[in-house]
Design an enzyme around this catalytic site. Structure first.
Site, PDB file in Angstrom:
ATOM      1  N   PHE A   1      32.896  27.854  -1.236  1.00 62.01           N
ATOM      2  CA  PHE A   1      32.077  28.483  -0.622  1.00 62.01           C
ATOM      3  C   PHE A   1      30.694  27.307  -0.517  1.00 62.01           C
ATOM      4  O   PHE A   1      29.903  27.047  -0.882  1.00 62.01           O
ATOM      5  CB  PHE A   1      30.970  29.909  -0.716  1.00 62.01           C
ATOM      6  CG  PHE A   1      29.898  30.363   0.194  1.00 62.01           C
ATOM      7  CD1 PHE A   1      31.011  30.488   1.045  1.00 62.01           C
ATOM      8  CD2 PHE A   1      29.184  29.769   0.976  1.00 62.01           C
ATOM      9  CE1 PHE A   1      30.003  31.653   2.131  1.00 62.01           C
ATOM     10  CE2 PHE A   1      28.224  29.999   1.150  1.00 62.01           C
ATOM     11  CZ  PHE A   1      29.043  31.323   2.835  1.00 62.01           C
ATOM     12  N   GLY A   2      30.977  26.888   1.143  1.00 63.95           N
ATOM     13  CA  GLY A   2      30.000  26.138   1.929  1.00 63.95           C
ATOM     14  C   GLY A   2      29.201  26.024   2.648  1.00 63.95           C
ATOM     15  O   GLY A   2      29.896  26.755   3.662  1.00 63.95           O
ATOM     16  N   TYR A   3      27.409  26.069   2.961  1.00 61.80           N
ATOM     17  CA  TYR A   3      26.802  27.315   3.534  1.00 61.80           C
ATOM     18  C   TYR A   3      26.424  25.844   4.614  1.00 61.80           C
ATOM     19  O   TYR A   3      25.440  26.144   5.314  1.00 61.80           O
ATOM     20  CB  TYR A   3      26.454  27.233   3.047  1.00 61.80           C
ATOM     21  CG  TYR A   3      25.478  27.327   2.060  1.00 61.80           C
ATOM     22  CD1 TYR A   3      26.739  27.095   0.995  1.00 61.80           C
ATOM     23  CD2 TYR A   3      23.909  26.732   2.231  1.00 61.80           C
ATOM     24  CE1 TYR A   3      25.166  26.682  -0.852  1.00 61.80           C
ATOM     25  CE2 TYR A   3      23.547  25.456   1.085  1.00 61.80           C
ATOM     26  CZ  TYR A   3      23.842  25.806  -0.574  1.00 61.80           C
ATOM     27  OH  TYR A   3      23.369  25.073  -1.305  1.00 61.80           O
ATOM     28  N   GLY A   4      26.114  24.474   4.112  1.00 61.05           N
ATOM     29  CA  GLY A   4      25.843  23.387   4.337  1.00 61.05           C
ATOM     30  C   GLY A   4      26.416  22.942   5.201  1.00 61.05           C
ATOM     31  O   GLY A   4      27.532  22.373   6.173  1.00 61.05           O
ATOM     32  N   SER A   5      26.746  21.127   4.788  1.00 60.85           N
ATOM     33  CA  SER A   5      27.070  19.935   5.642  1.00 60.85           C
ATOM     34  C   SER A   5      28.563  20.901   4.910  1.00 60.85           C
ATOM     35  O   SER A   5      29.584  19.890   5.862  1.00 60.85           O
ATOM     36  CB  SER A   5      26.249  18.574   5.037  1.00 60.85           C
ATOM     37  OG  SER A   5      26.814  18.221   3.801  1.00 60.85           O
TER      38      SER A   5
ATOM     39  N   GLU B   1      27.354  15.870  -4.251  1.00 60.26           N
ATOM     40  CA  GLU B   1      26.220  16.927  -3.924  1.00 60.26           C
ATOM     41  C   GLU B   1      24.985  16.707  -5.647  1.00 60.26           C
ATOM     42  O   GLU B   1      24.509  18.120  -5.904  1.00 60.26           O
ATOM     43  CB  GLU B   1      26.880  18.278  -4.661  1.00 60.26           C
ATOM     44  CG  GLU B   1      27.049  18.602  -2.924  1.00 60.26           C
ATOM     45  CD  GLU B   1      26.595  18.631  -1.614  1.00 60.26           C
ATOM     46  OE1 GLU B   1      26.196  19.332  -1.539  1.00 60.26           O
ATOM     47  OE2 GLU B   1      27.954  19.103  -0.807  1.00 60.26           O
TER      48      GLU B   1
HETATM   49  C1  SIN Z   1      26.761  23.806   1.011  1.00 58.77           C
HETATM   50  O1  SIN Z   1      26.907  22.532   2.130  1.00 58.77           O
HETATM   51  O2  SIN Z   1      27.339  23.905   0.798  1.00 58.77           O
HETATM   52  C2  SIN Z   1      25.649  22.459  -0.037  1.00 58.77           C
HETATM   53  C3  SIN Z   1      24.629  22.238   0.954  1.00 58.77           C
HETATM   54  C4  SIN Z   1      25.047  20.547   1.880  1.00 58.77           C
HETATM   55  O3  SIN Z   1      25.840  19.604   1.085  1.00 58.77           O
HETATM   56  O4  SIN Z   1      25.221  20.487   2.889  1.00 58.77           O
END
Ligand code: SIN
Length: 187
Positions: free
Chosen positions: A24-28, A99
């Site tokens: 699951f990704g929530y940012g980049s 990460e």
């Molecule tokens: C994510 O995107 O899920 C983790 C945080 C990031 O790399 O911005």
């Protein structure tokens, strides 16, 4: 917890135990997809909210002038929309490196489309990591982001690209959009 979490992440889950692995990704990870995947869909998790409370010394800032990037904070009844990727265990060496600035892999229930729920993985930077910056006002978060740049580019572009990706999926995130507006006002 050290700055570099790669060694810790290697010990966290036995990836060979998973029949299939969903990330699951929530940012980049929503908009910068530099890894292979078998399938991807819009998804959400429950009881977490996105916050720009994690320091970035390696991507969107420097050790002397860290930027701010997202982490997840437990929040009852909150829903965080993001993107789920079905991946093979091969991608985690790359992702753990990407990460590595404070994020640990956690297991999480991911709500996929058609009411399917899978147990997947998510990178979370918790308050006990060395790069954690914590809560601050929208204006001071925006000011720090406005003034930070790192090897992956301007910190503000992290915010703009994420806000754009959320809008494309008709999703709102008050925290992200408030910081985006504060940044636009500074341009
Ligand atoms: C994510 O995107 O899920 C983790 C945080 C990031 O790399 O911005």
């Amino acid at each position: 917890m050290p700055f570099d979490t790669q060694a810790l992440n290697k010990q966290r889950q036995n990836l060979a135990d998973y029949d299939e692995i969903w990330l699951f990704g929530y940012g980049s990870l929503i908009y910068k997809v530099d890894f292979e995947y078998e399938a991807s869909e819009f998804a959400y998790i429950e009881n977490y909210a996105r916050r720009f409370w994690q320091g970035s010394h390696d991507h969107r800032g420097t050790p002397d002038n860290p930027g701010r990037v997202l982490t997840l904070i437990p929040e009852k009844s909150a829903r965080c929309f993001g993107r789920a990727f079905k991946v093979s265990h091969d991608v985690f060496a790359h992702l753990d490196h990407r990460e590595k600035n404070g994020y640990l892999r956690d297991e999480i229930a991911i709500q996929l489309t058609n009411n399917r729920v899978v147990c997947g993985l998510v990178y979370i930077a918790s308050p006990d990591n060395a790069a954690y910056l914590g809560e601050a006002s929208i204006s001071s978060i925006a000011k720090q982001i406005f003034n930070s740049t790192g090897p992956s580019g301007k910190n503000r572009d992290y915010v703009y690209q994420l806000a754009h990706a959320l809008r494309e999926h008709n999703e709102t995130d008050e925290h992200v959009f408030a910081i985006e507006q504060a940044l636009i006002a500074m341009e």
